[in-house]
Write a protein that holds these residues in place. Structure first.
Motif, PDB file in Angstrom:
ATOM      1  N   THR A  62      -0.557  -5.698   1.066  1.00 16.76           N
ATOM      2  CA  THR A  62      -1.972  -5.784   0.699  1.00 16.76           C
ATOM      3  C   THR A  62      -2.228  -7.103  -0.008  1.00 16.76           C
ATOM      4  N   GLU A  76      -5.582  -4.664   3.613  1.00 17.99           N
ATOM      5  CA  GLU A  76      -4.257  -4.266   4.065  1.00 17.99           C
ATOM      6  C   GLU A  76      -3.929  -5.025   5.345  1.00 17.99           C
ATOM      7  N   SER A 117       0.835  -1.207   0.000  1.00 23.56           N
ATOM      8  CA  SER A 117       0.000   0.000   0.000  1.00 23.56           C
ATOM      9  C   SER A 117       0.861   1.244   0.000  1.00 23.56           C
ATOM     10  N   SER A 118       0.237   2.404  -0.131  1.00 22.09           N
ATOM     11  CA  SER A 118       0.980   3.672  -0.123  1.00 22.09           C
ATOM     12  C   SER A 118       1.626   3.938   1.233  1.00 22.09           C
ATOM     13  N   SER A 171      -9.360  -1.829   2.143  1.00 24.53           N
ATOM     14  CA  SER A 171      -9.093  -0.550   1.488  1.00 24.53           C
ATOM     15  C   SER A 171      -9.896  -0.407   0.198  1.00 24.53           C
TER      16      SER A 171
END
Length: 145
Positions: free
Chosen positions: A95, A105, A89-90, A144
């Protein structure tokens, strides 16, 4: 003018024929003398020839939390899916994308988890979700997508 008076007279006669039978005032006064609302209402219902209403279930459920506050309908608390991709993920966490296009996540990376693995996600406590891998490893997850 005569025709108007004649039409008005016929209207009055028609409306008087359609009026329901009246109840003597003495009967209504007898009902009004009851101090207890349920007895007074029962008297008026009897005068109106209305069937007696069933007693409300309030007395039977008074104080029972589960009766006064029914539980909301349960949503499905367990899903099973095949992992179609594993990513990052950012925020830098692992994830997992399932075949249903859901993206979860993970709280920590799982080096054993691979594409094609069958995982389950179930509802945990306090609104959390738990992902279980085929190896039996548990991960706290949040969805998410």
């Amino acid at each position: 003018m005569v025709s108007t008076l004649l039409a008005f007279g016929m209207l009055v006669l028609a409306s008087s024929k359609a009026a329901p039978p009246s109840v003597p005032m003495s009967v209504l006064k007898q009902c009004a003398e009851f101090n207890e609302p349920s007895k007074r209402l029962a008297c008026y219902d009897q005068v109106a020839e209305r069937p007696a209403a069933a007693a409300p279930p309030l007395k039977q459920s008074l104080g029972l939390y589960t009766e006064e506050h029914p539980a909301p309908p349960r949503v499905e608390s367990l899903i099973t899916g095949k992992v179609i991709s594993i990513g990052i993920s950012s925020s830098g966490r692992s994830t997992v994308t399932l075949d249903s296009n859901q993206v979860w996540e993970l709280d920590s990376a799982d080096p054993v988890l691979a594409n094609g693995d069958l995982v389950t996600v179930k509802r945990g406590t306090l609104g959390s979700f738990i992902l279980t891998t085929p190896a039996g490893r548990l991960h706290r997850v949040h969805r998410s997508r």
